[in-house]
Scaffold this motif. Structure first.
Motif, mmCIF file in Angstrom:
data_model
loop_
_atom_site.group_PDB
_atom_site.id
_atom_site.type_symbol
_atom_site.label_atom_id
_atom_site.label_comp_id
_atom_site.label_asym_id
_atom_site.label_seq_id
_atom_site.Cartn_x
_atom_site.Cartn_y
_atom_site.Cartn_z
ATOM 1 N N ILE A 177 0.864 -1.179 0.000
ATOM 2 C CA ILE A 177 0.000 0.000 0.000
ATOM 3 C C ILE A 177 0.900 1.228 0.000
ATOM 4 N N PHE A 178 0.788 2.032 -1.018
ATOM 5 C CA PHE A 178 1.622 3.224 -1.147
ATOM 6 C C PHE A 178 1.016 4.374 -0.352
ATOM 7 N N GLU A 179 1.851 5.353 -0.025
ATOM 8 C CA GLU A 179 1.357 6.551 0.662
ATOM 9 C C GLU A 179 1.098 7.655 -0.349
ATOM 10 N N ARG A 180 0.129 8.491 -0.020
ATOM 11 C CA ARG A 180 -0.141 9.666 -0.855
ATOM 12 C C ARG A 180 1.155 10.440 -1.070
ATOM 13 N N GLY A 181 1.369 10.909 -2.263
ATOM 14 C CA GLY A 181 2.558 11.675 -2.593
ATOM 15 C C GLY A 181 3.740 10.834 -3.030
ATOM 16 N N SER A 182 3.633 9.514 -2.940
ATOM 17 C CA SER A 182 4.741 8.625 -3.304
ATOM 18 C C SER A 182 5.157 8.750 -4.765
ATOM 19 N N PHE A 183 4.250 9.181 -5.614
ATOM 20 C CA PHE A 183 4.546 9.246 -7.040
ATOM 21 C C PHE A 183 4.660 10.689 -7.532
ATOM 22 N N LYS A 184 4.862 11.593 -6.598
ATOM 23 C CA LYS A 184 5.007 13.013 -6.930
ATOM 24 C C LYS A 184 6.174 13.239 -7.890
ATOM 25 N N GLY A 185 7.227 12.451 -7.747
ATOM 26 C CA GLY A 185 8.393 12.572 -8.618
ATOM 27 C C GLY A 185 8.103 12.219 -10.068
ATOM 28 N N TYR A 186 6.970 11.591 -10.324
ATOM 29 C CA TYR A 186 6.572 11.247 -11.686
ATOM 30 C C TYR A 186 5.624 12.286 -12.266
ATOM 31 N N SER A 187 5.518 13.430 -11.589
ATOM 32 C CA SER A 187 4.531 14.412 -12.028
ATOM 33 C C SER A 187 4.585 14.571 -13.543
ATOM 34 N N ILE A 188 3.424 14.644 -14.119
ATOM 35 C CA ILE A 188 3.326 14.638 -15.573
ATOM 36 C C ILE A 188 3.891 15.910 -16.187
ATOM 37 N N THR A 189 4.508 15.719 -17.320
ATOM 38 C CA THR A 189 5.038 16.835 -18.084
ATOM 39 C C THR A 189 3.914 17.378 -18.959
ATOM 40 N N THR A 190 4.132 18.524 -19.521
ATOM 41 C CA THR A 190 3.142 19.101 -20.438
ATOM 42 C C THR A 190 2.900 18.150 -21.600
ATOM 43 N N SER A 191 3.963 17.526 -22.088
ATOM 44 C CA SER A 191 3.844 16.580 -23.191
ATOM 45 C C SER A 191 2.963 15.389 -22.800
ATOM 46 N N GLN A 192 3.189 14.844 -21.605
ATOM 47 C CA GLN A 192 2.391 13.693 -21.145
ATOM 48 C C GLN A 192 0.938 14.088 -20.916
ATOM 49 N N LEU A 193 0.714 15.272 -20.370
ATOM 50 C CA LEU A 193 -0.656 15.741 -20.172
ATOM 51 C C LEU A 193 -1.348 15.878 -21.523
ATOM 52 N N ASN A 194 -0.646 16.425 -22.502
ATOM 53 C CA ASN A 194 -1.227 16.560 -23.842
ATOM 54 C C ASN A 194 -1.531 15.201 -24.457
ATOM 55 N N GLU A 195 -0.645 14.208 -24.250
ATOM 56 C CA GLU A 195 -0.899 12.851 -24.739
ATOM 57 C C GLU A 195 -2.155 12.271 -24.101
ATOM 58 N N THR A 196 -2.294 12.471 -22.795
ATOM 59 C CA THR A 196 -3.458 11.951 -22.083
ATOM 60 C C THR A 196 -4.727 12.640 -22.543
ATOM 61 N N LEU A 197 -4.670 13.960 -22.716
ATOM 62 C CA LEU A 197 -5.832 14.694 -23.212
ATOM 63 C C LEU A 197 -6.201 14.243 -24.624
ATOM 64 N N THR A 198 -5.192 14.029 -25.478
ATOM 65 C CA THR A 198 -5.442 13.559 -26.838
ATOM 66 C C THR A 198 -6.088 12.181 -26.816
ATOM 67 N N ALA A 199 -5.561 11.283 -25.997
ATOM 68 C CA ALA A 199 -6.131 9.930 -25.890
ATOM 69 C C ALA A 199 -7.567 9.999 -25.390
#
Length: 197
Positions: free
Chosen positions: A4-26
């Protein structure tokens, strides 16, 4: 093993503008009825109040080369939840290769997240579902509200490389999808492999 992970554990993977655009496009392609791509498609179920953690999880999953549908990014979703919302979500879940529930305490208690999980469970095999368990910082694993879900559904866990399979072979460090089979044995599959199956 971290189950079980803790909140904030994946903060270091915060999405880049490029990744956000890919997700929005998908998400837009799904929204318009088109197919996403040759990549594995993931319906990422979440509680909208978990947006900060969701950003890190999107970035983390992007590192595995998957495309995701995020309903909160779908501009064609009705403004107010109604029967059209349910019909749309059903249609999209059917199209996706995998279903991951960002299983925070709030999501586990959410009627919509539970409905989405139940719909997926009824329409696809359990091996296409995984929980991404996330608890509040500083809380005990035993207090996590999704413990019962982890007994029913596969979940994503992190191994640090010190663990061994039951036959004594070491488990490489990394992320895995875990579940207990009918005999009670823990079965683990590398997350990247599970996403590509």
């Amino acid at each position: 093993m971290k189950r079980i992970f803790e909140r904030g554990s994946f903060k270091g993977y915060s999405i880049t503008t490029s990744q956000l655009n890919e997700t929005l496009t998908a998400t837009r392609r799904f929204s318009e009825g088109g197919l996403i791509s040759r990549n594995t498609t993931v319906f990422l179920s979440h509680k909208h109040s978990d947006l900060e953690d969701l950003k890190g999880i999107i970035g983390f999953l992007h590192s595995f080369g998957v495309d995701m549908y995020i309903d909160s990014m779908d501009k064609n979703m009705p403004e107010e939840t109604n029967k059209d919302t349910a019909a749309r979500i059903k249609q999209i879940i059917r199209k996706c290769d995998r279903f991951i529930l960002l299983a925070t305490d709030a999501a586990v208690e959410s009627k919509w997240c539970n409905w989405e999980l139940g719909f997926e469970d009824a329409n696809k095999f359990k091996d296409r579902i995984a929980l991404f368990p996330l608890k509040d910082r500083g809380t005990f694993d035993r207090d996590y509200k999704g413990n019962e879900y982890m007994q029913l559904y596969p979940y994503i866990a992190k191994y640090d490389g010190t663990e061994h399979y039951t036959n004594g072979v070491p488990v490489d460090a990394g992320y895995y999808v875990c579940y207990c089979n009918d005999n009670g044995s823990l079965i683990i599959t590398p997350l990247g492999e599970w996403l590509r199956q």
